[in-house]
Each structure stands twice: as C-alpha cells, then as structure tokens.
Design a protein around this motif. Structure first.
Motif, PDB file in Angstrom:
ATOM      1  N   GLY A   7       0.709  -1.049  -0.034  1.00  0.00           N
ATOM      2  CA  GLY A   7       0.051   0.130   0.034  1.00  0.00           C
ATOM      3  C   GLY A   7       0.802   1.189  -0.028  1.00  0.00           C
ATOM      4  O   GLY A   7       0.332   2.566  -0.085  1.00  0.00           O
ATOM      5  N   TRP A  11       4.778  -1.606  -1.257  1.00  0.00           N
ATOM      6  CA  TRP A  11       3.935  -2.667  -1.373  1.00  0.00           C
ATOM      7  C   TRP A  11       4.154  -2.755  -3.009  1.00  0.00           C
ATOM      8  O   TRP A  11       3.176  -2.849  -3.605  1.00  0.00           O
ATOM      9  CB  TRP A  11       2.558  -2.090  -0.909  1.00  0.00           C
ATOM     10  CG  TRP A  11       2.297  -2.687   0.262  1.00  0.00           C
ATOM     11  CD1 TRP A  11       3.042  -2.994   1.142  1.00  0.00           C
ATOM     12  CD2 TRP A  11       0.873  -2.987   0.436  1.00  0.00           C
ATOM     13  NE1 TRP A  11       2.013  -3.621   2.210  1.00  0.00           N
ATOM     14  CE2 TRP A  11       0.772  -3.628   1.681  1.00  0.00           C
ATOM     15  CE3 TRP A  11      -0.288  -2.908  -0.261  1.00  0.00           C
ATOM     16  CZ2 TRP A  11      -0.399  -3.987   2.262  1.00  0.00           C
ATOM     17  CZ3 TRP A  11      -1.552  -3.520   0.366  1.00  0.00           C
ATOM     18  CH2 TRP A  11      -1.538  -3.908   1.473  1.00  0.00           C
ATOM     19  N   HIS A 248      -7.995  -3.716   2.381  1.00  0.00           N
ATOM     20  CA  HIS A 248      -8.455  -4.930   1.605  1.00  0.00           C
ATOM     21  C   HIS A 248      -9.243  -6.020   2.615  1.00  0.00           C
ATOM     22  O   HIS A 248      -9.702  -6.868   2.050  1.00  0.00           O
ATOM     23  CB  HIS A 248      -7.307  -5.662   1.237  1.00  0.00           C
ATOM     24  CG  HIS A 248      -6.014  -6.022   2.027  1.00  0.00           C
ATOM     25  ND1 HIS A 248      -5.255  -5.036   2.779  1.00  0.00           N
ATOM     26  CD2 HIS A 248      -5.940  -7.353   2.780  1.00  0.00           C
ATOM     27  CE1 HIS A 248      -4.622  -5.743   3.532  1.00  0.00           C
ATOM     28  NE2 HIS A 248      -4.822  -6.983   3.466  1.00  0.00           N
ATOM     29  N   ALA A 275      -6.608   3.107  -1.792  1.00  0.00           N
ATOM     30  CA  ALA A 275      -6.114   2.373  -2.827  1.00  0.00           C
ATOM     31  C   ALA A 275      -7.144   1.646  -3.467  1.00  0.00           C
ATOM     32  O   ALA A 275      -7.953   0.911  -2.710  1.00  0.00           O
ATOM     33  CB  ALA A 275      -5.062   1.278  -2.399  1.00  0.00           C
ATOM     34  N   ARG A 277      -8.379  -1.044  -6.632  1.00  0.00           N
ATOM     35  CA  ARG A 277      -7.594  -1.717  -7.517  1.00  0.00           C
ATOM     36  C   ARG A 277      -8.361  -2.087  -8.698  1.00  0.00           C
ATOM     37  O   ARG A 277      -9.581  -2.491  -8.632  1.00  0.00           O
ATOM     38  CB  ARG A 277      -7.437  -3.228  -6.851  1.00  0.00           C
ATOM     39  CG  ARG A 277      -6.171  -3.042  -5.773  1.00  0.00           C
ATOM     40  CD  ARG A 277      -6.028  -4.400  -5.060  1.00  0.00           C
ATOM     41  NE  ARG A 277      -5.537  -5.549  -5.908  1.00  0.00           N
ATOM     42  CZ  ARG A 277      -4.853  -6.261  -5.631  1.00  0.00           C
ATOM     43  NH1 ARG A 277      -4.580  -6.517  -4.349  1.00  0.00           N
ATOM     44  NH2 ARG A 277      -4.767  -7.472  -6.585  1.00  0.00           N
ATOM     45  N   VAL A 315      -4.247   1.302  -8.479  1.00  0.00           N
ATOM     46  CA  VAL A 315      -3.349   0.204  -8.427  1.00  0.00           C
ATOM     47  C   VAL A 315      -3.858  -0.916  -8.892  1.00  0.00           C
ATOM     48  O   VAL A 315      -4.979  -1.339  -9.207  1.00  0.00           O
ATOM     49  CB  VAL A 315      -2.673   0.322  -7.077  1.00  0.00           C
ATOM     50  CG1 VAL A 315      -1.810   1.525  -6.870  1.00  0.00           C
ATOM     51  CG2 VAL A 315      -3.722  -0.042  -5.982  1.00  0.00           C
ATOM     52  N   CYS A 326       1.611  -4.404 -11.338  1.00  0.00           N
ATOM     53  CA  CYS A 326       2.413  -3.138 -10.831  1.00  0.00           C
ATOM     54  C   CYS A 326       2.420  -2.256 -12.022  1.00  0.00           C
ATOM     55  O   CYS A 326       2.731  -1.057 -11.840  1.00  0.00           O
ATOM     56  CB  CYS A 326       3.572  -3.341 -10.183  1.00  0.00           C
ATOM     57  SG  CYS A 326       4.904  -4.496 -11.046  1.00  0.00           S
ATOM     58  N   ASN A 363       1.256   4.158  -7.850  1.00  0.00           N
ATOM     59  CA  ASN A 363       2.034   4.606  -6.603  1.00  0.00           C
ATOM     60  C   ASN A 363       3.537   3.925  -6.653  1.00  0.00           C
ATOM     61  O   ASN A 363       3.833   2.729  -7.163  1.00  0.00           O
ATOM     62  CB  ASN A 363       1.336   3.486  -5.345  1.00  0.00           C
ATOM     63  CG  ASN A 363       2.131   3.601  -4.042  1.00  0.00           C
ATOM     64  OD1 ASN A 363       2.360   4.999  -3.544  1.00  0.00           O
ATOM     65  ND2 ASN A 363       2.541   2.687  -3.540  1.00  0.00           N
ATOM     66  N   TYR A 391       0.306  -3.269  -5.339  1.00  0.00           N
ATOM     67  CA  TYR A 391       0.045  -1.727  -4.732  1.00  0.00           C
ATOM     68  C   TYR A 391       1.325  -0.841  -4.895  1.00  0.00           C
ATOM     69  O   TYR A 391       1.231   0.383  -4.502  1.00  0.00           O
ATOM     70  CB  TYR A 391      -0.147  -2.039  -3.338  1.00  0.00           C
ATOM     71  CG  TYR A 391      -1.362  -2.674  -2.786  1.00  0.00           C
ATOM     72  CD1 TYR A 391      -2.470  -1.757  -2.574  1.00  0.00           C
ATOM     73  CD2 TYR A 391      -1.895  -3.926  -2.821  1.00  0.00           C
ATOM     74  CE1 TYR A 391      -3.799  -2.271  -2.227  1.00  0.00           C
ATOM     75  CE2 TYR A 391      -2.847  -4.654  -2.312  1.00  0.00           C
ATOM     76  CZ  TYR A 391      -3.866  -3.485  -2.036  1.00  0.00           C
ATOM     77  OH  TYR A 391      -5.048  -4.228  -1.763  1.00  0.00           O
TER      78      TYR A 391
END
Length: 671
Positions: A7, A11, A248, A275, A277, A315, A326, A363, A391
């Motif tokens: 995060g 991460w 999460h 965050a 996703r 992310v 990523c 990130n 993340y």
C-alpha cells in the motif's frame, strides 16, 4: 513505503486533443432597423443573443454564413443632426474615415433598404464581442464587398484571437452569472462621431473552470496555483492526511472506520489516501455496466461520510490489461479499456456523496522491473514472481510508456470532472541503484518530464522516508526534485503523500524517535512554502496476525490492537503550530522555527537548544501580547503526560523562552 511495503512505498488534464470536442448552437439576430426622415443619416443598432453549452471560454476565428433572405434595414429618427448615433461600445479617438469591418460574399451587392428587417438563420457558432466608444465620428460608411457566385449569401467576418478551435463560449460585455446564455450588449450614444471602424474586443464574464487547453507544446499555467504562490495571496491551510494499511480486509476496515476515523479527525487530519484496484473492479474485460463497485463504494463512501476528502491511488492492474499487476506497460489494444475504466471512475465518484481530492495514477511508479528472491516469496494475491506487489509500481526505464498511461487517465478523468486534480503515482524518489540496492530509480522524474509527462499531473508528489540513511536530508531532496521540474519548465505544488517513523515494541527508544520526528525532524519540511499536503503512512500498525507474514516495520501512530502510541499525543499540537508561512530562526545556539498565520494574527514558534545546554531565547514581539507555551518533554510524553502548559507575557517587546533538549511550542496571540 519502500522495498516490499503493501500500500505504499514498496507494497511495493483531459488532454483536449484526445477528448471529444463539445458542440454548441448559437443563434444570432442582426437587425438594423430605422424609420428615416428625409436627409437623415441612419442610426445602426446591432444586437446578438447567443445560447451555448457551458464549455471553455475561448476567442476563436469564426466565419458565420448569413442566409440569402437577409437584408439590411436602416432607420433613424434624428432630431436635428445629420450625424448618426452608432450603437456600439467603442474606444476610438478621432478616427479619420474608418469603415465597419463587415465583409459579405453575396451574388450581388446588397443595397441597404429602409424599414426592412433581417434575421440571420444559419450562423456557424460565432464568438461575437464588440466593444468601442467613439468620441468624434461623422457619417459611418457601410462597406459591403461581394463576390457573386449564385445566391446572395452574406458572410459576416468576426475576428478574434484563438488558442484552440473548440466550441467557443460567447464573451460578452456584461457580467453574467453563468456562461450558459450570454447576451451581446452593444451600446453607446456618441456625440460627434467621425465615421468609426468597429473594434472587436472581448471581456468575458465568470466561467466554469475549463478543461486544460488543447495546444500541444504549450505548458499550462494553473491560475489557482500561481495565485496561491503570489506574495499578495493569503496562504491556504496545509492539509494533513493518513492511510490505512488493511483496507483490503473487511473486518479490519470496519474496525478502522468505527474506532480510528473519529480519532483521525480529532487529531486534525482531513484527508485519507486510499487504494482502489482495477483488477477488483474489472477482473475480466467487460463494460462499465458490469463493473463490481462494491469494495470501492464501501471504501470511498466510508471516508467521505466521516468528513474526509480522499486521495485515490489507482493500483492493482488486471493481467489481461497490463504486463504486471504493478504496471510495466499496457498490453496491445488496452489503452481504450484503460480510458474506459478511468472515465467510469470519474463519472461514479466525481460527485456527492463522494469527496475526491485527487486521483493518483499508480504508486511509487519509479520502481524497477527487477524480480528478486523476495519477490518470488510473496504469498498468492500479492504478486509472487513480479517486480513488486500490486500496490506498488514498476515503470522505471519505461517512462514514455508510463507517460502514455498517465496521459490516458488524465484526459479521461478531466473530461468528466475538470476541477478534480490528477497526479502521477507518488515517487519513492531515492537513488537506491547508486548503492547497488535496486528497487527505485531517481532518474525516473527527469525522464518522465523529458517524455512530455509534465503536462499530465496537476501537482508533484513524492514519499519522504529516513530509512535510506545515504540519501540527502529532506529539504535537499525536495530542492533537487523541484529543480528537476524547473529545468523542464514546470512549477507545481507539492504533496508529500507518504512519511513515517517506524517503531518496534522490543526497542522502546523507537517510540522516542517517532516523537522526535514529529516535534523536530519534520519541521524543515513543513516550512517549505510549496508543500500543500502531507500524509502519514499508515495510521494503524499491521495486526499481529499479519505483521510477521508481511515483514513490515510498524509505522502507525496506533498499534495493531488500536492502542495509541506516544506520538499520537503530540500530533494535534504539531498540526496546529506548523500552519502558515514557515521561517527558519535557528542560530548556533538554538534550533527554532516560526510559523505565521496572517488570517488569525497568531505567531507560533517551535524551539530547542541546539547542543542540549540550557539557553534563553528572546523572541521579538509586539508589547501587550501573551504566549501560551507548551513543553514537550520526551520523558513526560512517554509516560503519557503530554503536555505541560503555561502562559507568559510579552514584556518590553520580547518573549523570553527557556530552552533545553526538549522542544518548546509557543503560541503568541492577543492580550
């Protein structure tokens, strides 16, 4: 977060050329009406009414075609002067024999006929703005030039200055409350006029914040930011924020909402970094009507309802769309899907009840593509065998690819919510490759800017950690980053989107270190004039059942069992005392920082002895004021006894503070 931090560091606008061009309809009526007496010279009245969609105000060269049915009606009712009253706002001083710049392209020359009205029926979206004030005019001459082809179709030529040919908004000599339906007002009563030529100018009224200009190669200047940095502008309060590392997990998130959000708000923080996703919302390639919004709705809804704005990191990219979770580049043909996804986010969350402060595209995007043993050892769901976790980011060496990724998101979001900020994924901004550690490439920023990426983020953001002892101090790293931006022609606000000091339960001194960081080490960064926001990563430690598995240091101000650490006790004081304009008042004997907040009339100083020896500091101040002084004794703070407070007068134009190794905070205000 660095290395393999979930995060965080480890991460581990629309660009208008890509946006659909908005359309609008303008209906203008040209009417010159008259009731002529013998020997009278005509009086012309020109008016126009336009209705346009609320798109950006621009001045654009337009050629309007007037239908063949139009004629010119001329009429006056003079009193005794054969001198016309030209109803046009002008600023002309003694023009000899100018001619109104009206050019027509009919089949034959149109001779003005008294008492005939004209209605233009097909005008091609003109921007019409007329402004002149004649002082000496005599007998205006109507110049009508034609080039006959078949039917008399006059063309009214209106010249303006254009920055981009997007549907213009009519700029008007009024001050409308909205740009939606401006009306052209053309008015004057000249006294003795010498045949003026109409001068076309514009004075736009208030408009919506436009989407960024479409001109490529021209760097944008964001007026709110320029104004904010001007010397005459009052400073804005700095915003503090934080992040939760267990978003999460439904159970842990529910505890954070119930227990921690009130605590965060009471401490003075007003923003949450969250965050979101992509692979959770769209695990399989589909359309927005089939997206799974449940997790994002819950997360952003909880934070917004609790009174925070949200900085959203995008992310966790799906395997069907990008090379890695990523990032590492979009797969062929996936830019359209990425645009669709980011636009859908802006549509859904760009209005209440959600409060989005900014979208962060990734990130720590300066992370490398290197895969090591630790990367292979990550558990399922956390990117095993990939350069970092979902993340984190992995775009180092792929700056042109990331620029395209960023630009696509920027333009898609801005076309829907032009006022919401968009930025690049926060940079770790450490030179770890120089020391053979891998992980992050500090050259990423320079390469991104060289690739043209600077046009696609509204503010610069990076992470500031003290984990890398070989890095320069925070202010020097900041100076290097800002200098890199300036070298490419950019001056932008700065957000520090992650910072922290780790604690370890088995090492009690680390708790003192965290307090010292908050009360002393962070001050030079808070005094930087361009730092608008700062985020603590993260608010709560990892719970005991996951801390070992993740191998993370404990960065929170609250432990994994929701027990506050000593640093939390001093945080509200830091937020209060470091707002405003910061000045370094240090000498050889003392370390001191002054923060002035013009709107409140208060001055705050934070000071301590530079060598640990007792010393007095005399602070110049206006007589008759008083100071509330708080002492942050590390021993007392560790014992839960924060913070001793007393009131001192300002005598003979000075406040005398007794300083030692512990920082002293003084708030100087009225009597």
């Amino acid at each position: 977060m660095l290395a393999s931090v979930a995060g965080g560091s480890g991460w581990r606008v629309p660009h208008p050329s890509d946006a659909p061009v908005p359309t609008g309809t303008v209906t203008a009526t040209l009417a010159v009406s008259a009731t002529a007496a013998a020997g009278a010279t005509p009086t012309e009245t020109i008016s126009a009414t336009a209705t346009v969609v609320p798109t950006p105000t621009m001045e654009v060269p337009i050629t309007a075609t007037v239908a063949a049915t139009s004629t010119v009606a001329i009429s006056t009712t003079p009193t005794a002067i054969p001198t016309p009253t030209l109803a046009v706002s002008t600023t002309v001083t003694a023009v000899a024999t100018p001619t109104p710049a009206i050019s027509i392209t009919p089949t034959a020359i149109l001779t003005p006929t008294p008492a005939i009205s004209t209605t233009a029926t097909s005008i091609a979206t003109p921007t019409l703005a007329v402004s002149t004030t004649p002082t000496t005019v005599a007998t205006p001459t109507l110049a009508v030039s034609t080039t006959a082809t078949s039917v008399a179709t006059p063309t009214l030529v209106v010249s303006t200055t254009a920055t981009a040919v997007t549907t213009p908004t009519l700029a008007v000599l009024t001050t409308p409350t909205a740009v939606a339906t401006p009306t052209l007002a053309v008015l004057t009563t000249p006294t003795a006029v010498a045949t003026p030529t109409s001068v076309i100018s514009t004075t736009p009224g208030p408009t919506r914040a436009p989407a960024p200009t479409a001109t490529r190669g021209v760097r944008r200047a964001y007026l709110p930011y320029l104004t904010r940095s001007a010397e005459f502008a009052a400073p804005r309060p700095r915003v503090w924020g934080t992040q939760f590392v267990m978003e999460h997990s439904g159970t842990h998130h529910a505890d954070d909402v119930a227990i921690e959000l009130p605590r965060v708000y009471a401490a003075g923080m007003r923003s949450i970094r969250a965050a979101i996703r992509w692979d959770w919302i769209e695990p399989e390639n589909t359309t927005p009507d089939l997206y799974d919004w449940r997790h994002a709705d819950q997360l952003l809804g909880d934070y917004s309802a609790a009174g925070f704005d949200v900085l959203v990191m995008l992310v966790g990219y799906p395997a069907w769309a990008t090379e890695y979770g990523c990032g590492g580049g979009l797969r062929p043909g996936m830019e359209r899907e990425w645009r669709e996804f980011t636009r859908a986010l802006a549509v859904r969350y760009g209005r209440p009840p959600y409060h989005i402060a900014a979208w962060e595209i990734g990130n720590e995007v300066d992370g490398s593509l290197i895969v090591d043993d630790d990367d292979h050892a990550r558990p399922p769901g956390w990117g095993p065998g990939e350069p970092t976790t979902p993340y984190g980011g992995c775009w180092a060496g792929l700056e042109p690819e990331y620029k395209a990724f960023l630009a696509a998101a920027y333009t898609s979001i801005k076309i829907v919510t032009p006022k919401v900020l968009v930025t690049h994924g926060g940079l770790a901004y450490v030179d770890s490759f120089k020391y053979g550690l891998g992980g992050f490439d500090i050259r990423f920023l320079d390469r991104l800017l060289a690739a043209g990426g600077g046009r696609y983020f509204d503010f610069f953001n990076y992470h500031w950690f003290l984990d890398y002892p070989f890095q320069p101090p925070g202010p020097e790293r900041h100076r290097q980053a800002v200098a890199t931006l300036a070298r490419h022609g950019f001056v932008k606000p700065v957000w520090i989107t992650e910072t922290y000091r780790v604690t370890q339960p088995e090492v009690p001194d680390t708790y003192v270190t965290q307090v010292r960081f908050l009360t002393q080490e962070i001050l030079p960064m808070l005094a930087l004039p361009d730092v608008e926001r700062i985020y603590w990563y993260g608010w709560v430690d990892y719970p005991p059942d996951v801390a070992d598995q993740r191998g993370q240091g404990q960065r929170g101000l609250v432990d994994g069992l929701h027990r506050p650490k000593p640093g939390l006790a001093v945080l509200p004081h830091i937020i209060r005392h470091t707002n405003g304009i910061g000045t370094d008042r240090s000498t050889k004997r003392i370390s001191a920082w002054q923060f002035t907040w013009p709107r409140s009339g208060e001055t705050h100083v934070v000071a301590w002895s530079a060598n640990g020896k007792a010393v007095q500091w005399q602070v110049p101040e206006a007589p008759g004021r008083r100071a509330t002084v708080r002492s942050f004794s590390f021993a007392r703070v560790m014992a839960g006894q924060c913070c001793a407070e007393r009131t001192l007068p300002v005598d003979d134009g000075r406040l005398v503070l007794d300083l030692g190794v512990d920082p002293v905070f003084a708030e100087i205000g009225g009597p």
